[in-house]
Design a protein around this motif. Structure first.
Motif, PDB file in Angstrom:
ATOM      1  N   UNK A   1       0.796  -1.195   0.031  1.00 30.57           N
ATOM      2  CA  UNK A   1      -0.066   0.021  -0.135  1.00 30.57           C
ATOM      3  C   UNK A   1       0.881   1.089  -0.123  1.00 30.57           C
ATOM      4  N   UNK A   2       0.521   2.134  -0.981  1.00 31.19           N
ATOM      5  CA  UNK A   2       1.324   3.419  -0.948  1.00 31.19           C
ATOM      6  C   UNK A   2       0.020   4.694  -0.721  1.00 31.19           C
ATOM      7  N   UNK A   3       0.789   5.735  -0.418  1.00 27.93           N
ATOM      8  CA  UNK A   3      -0.165   6.945  -0.091  1.00 27.93           C
ATOM      9  C   UNK A   3       0.270   8.297  -0.374  1.00 27.93           C
ATOM     10  N   UNK A   4      -0.228   9.202  -0.462  1.00 28.89           N
ATOM     11  CA  UNK A   4       0.232  10.481  -0.734  1.00 28.89           C
ATOM     12  C   UNK A   4       0.953  10.875  -1.852  1.00 28.89           C
ATOM     13  N   UNK A   5       1.592  12.115  -1.938  1.00 32.12           N
ATOM     14  CA  UNK A   5       2.146  12.618  -3.250  1.00 32.12           C
ATOM     15  C   UNK A   5       3.551  11.574  -3.483  1.00 32.12           C
ATOM     16  N   UNK A   6       4.123  11.135  -2.413  1.00 35.61           N
ATOM     17  CA  UNK A   6       5.462  10.535  -2.756  1.00 35.61           C
ATOM     18  C   UNK A   6       5.118   9.004  -3.142  1.00 35.61           C
ATOM     19  N   UNK A   7       4.046   8.605  -2.262  1.00 35.48           N
ATOM     20  CA  UNK A   7       3.502   6.937  -2.636  1.00 35.48           C
ATOM     21  C   UNK A   7       2.989   6.910  -4.185  1.00 35.48           C
ATOM     22  N   UNK A   8       2.470   8.154  -4.587  1.00 37.80           N
ATOM     23  CA  UNK A   8       1.905   8.205  -6.038  1.00 37.80           C
ATOM     24  C   UNK A   8       2.986   7.594  -6.985  1.00 37.80           C
ATOM     25  N   UNK A   9       4.130   8.166  -6.764  1.00 39.55           N
ATOM     26  CA  UNK A   9       5.077   8.012  -7.773  1.00 39.55           C
ATOM     27  C   UNK A   9       5.534   6.426  -7.644  1.00 39.55           C
TER      28      UNK A   9
END
Length: 310
Positions: free
Chosen positions: A175-183
């Protein structure tokens, strides 16, 4: 006491929902008057579709909740006349339909089925497709539908990641989240599935920049919202080969106009908003279950956060 329940949706929906709703009311043991024309000041609950003519709720002074028949509620969340709880539709039938539709298209891309199904020549070209665990799939949006889709794909063995606005933890899913996780999520997206809500933060989230961060030759599947995609940027990415193919079920304008470039593009599959239809029987049961909860002092299920828009 007899409850007054207003059905505020287009007439054609009433013809589909009346019998299932009456059956669900009877099963729940609720004494209720259900109809499309009730005095506003006497209405206790409003069963609602956002495309309903009803847009001003100020005269419904006794109503306890607006219960949406749609999973998407972005057309009503910022209605300033709506001061009571708003719930969205989370229907088991809808969820199952979405899982099946997305899984079908993921497998189609994963196994390169179009090469054989659409073949018009006579070339014999054996190939060995990768196994599921060798294919990276990302689900963008980890709400009820996204979570179900991600978990189903993981069960099949795919290497599944997910991205959401706020942090989530799901077994078997990275699971990723937020702006950096989007990349990171984009970099993982050999196949990207879009199941985000329609908000100011998700509008055009698939754009020239984010498309460039996906692996070259990636696939996009969008059964979420048409506003998630910058159409001009996607068409350019398809023409350049950055994106191999896109299957699109939702659009900014529906029906999709006959002259839209998506119809004729060889790398686009258009489906007519069929990925996940609400089943009237299970939807009616969920609506009446929420009314029972309201009448017994329990909190409503699937409450909408007006600030977030879903």
């Amino acid at each position: 006491m007899t409850l007054n329940i207003l059905f505020a949706a287009r007439p054609e929906r009433w013809s589909c929902y009346e019998a299932p709703l009456r059956k669900a009311l009877e099963s729940a043991g609720l004494d209720a008057t259900l109809g499309m024309d009730l005095p506003p000041a006497e209405v206790d609950y409003i069963i609602y579709a956002p495309d309903s003519p009803l847009q001003d709720f100020s005269s419904y002074t006794r109503a306890k909740a607006v219960l949406s028949l749609w999973a998407g509620v972005e057309k009503i969340t910022h209605n300033e006349t709506l001061k009571i709880p708003l719930t969205r539709m989370v229907d088991p039938g809808l969820t199952t339909g979405m899982v099946e539709w997305v899984t079908g298209h993921v497998l189609r891309y994963h196994l390169d089925l179009d090469t054989d199904i659409l073949r018009s020549d006579s070339r014999w070209e054996p190939r060995t497709p990768p196994l599921a665990h060798e294919r990276n799939v990302t689900v963008f949006g980890l709400g009820a539908l996204g979570t179900a889709v991600a978990q189903s794909l993981a069960t099949l063995g795919f290497n599944v990641a997910g991205w959401s606005r706020s942090p989530k933890t799901l077994s078997g899913i990275t699971c990723h989240s937020g702006h950096e996780g989007l990349k990171s999520a984009l970099a993982h997206s050999e196949i990207g599935v879009l199941l985000l809500p329609d908000t100011s933060e998700t509008a055009n989230i698939v754009n020239a920049t984010t498309l460039s961060l996906m692996p070259k030759g990636a696939y996009i599947i969008n059964p979420g919202r048409g506003t998630l995609i910058d159409d001009t940027a996607l068409l350019a990415a398809l023409d350049e080969g950055q994106i191999a193919h896109a299957t699109l079920d939702v659009f900014r304008r529906e029906p999709l106009p006959s002259g839209h470039p998506y119809w004729a593009h060889p790398k686009v599959t258009v489906t007519p908003h069929i990925a996940a239809a609400t089943r009237t029987s299970t939807a009616a049961e969920n609506i009446i279950q929420n009314i029972v909860r309201g009448e017994t002092g329990k909190s409503f299920l699937h409450l909408v956060n007006r600030d977030l828009g879903y």
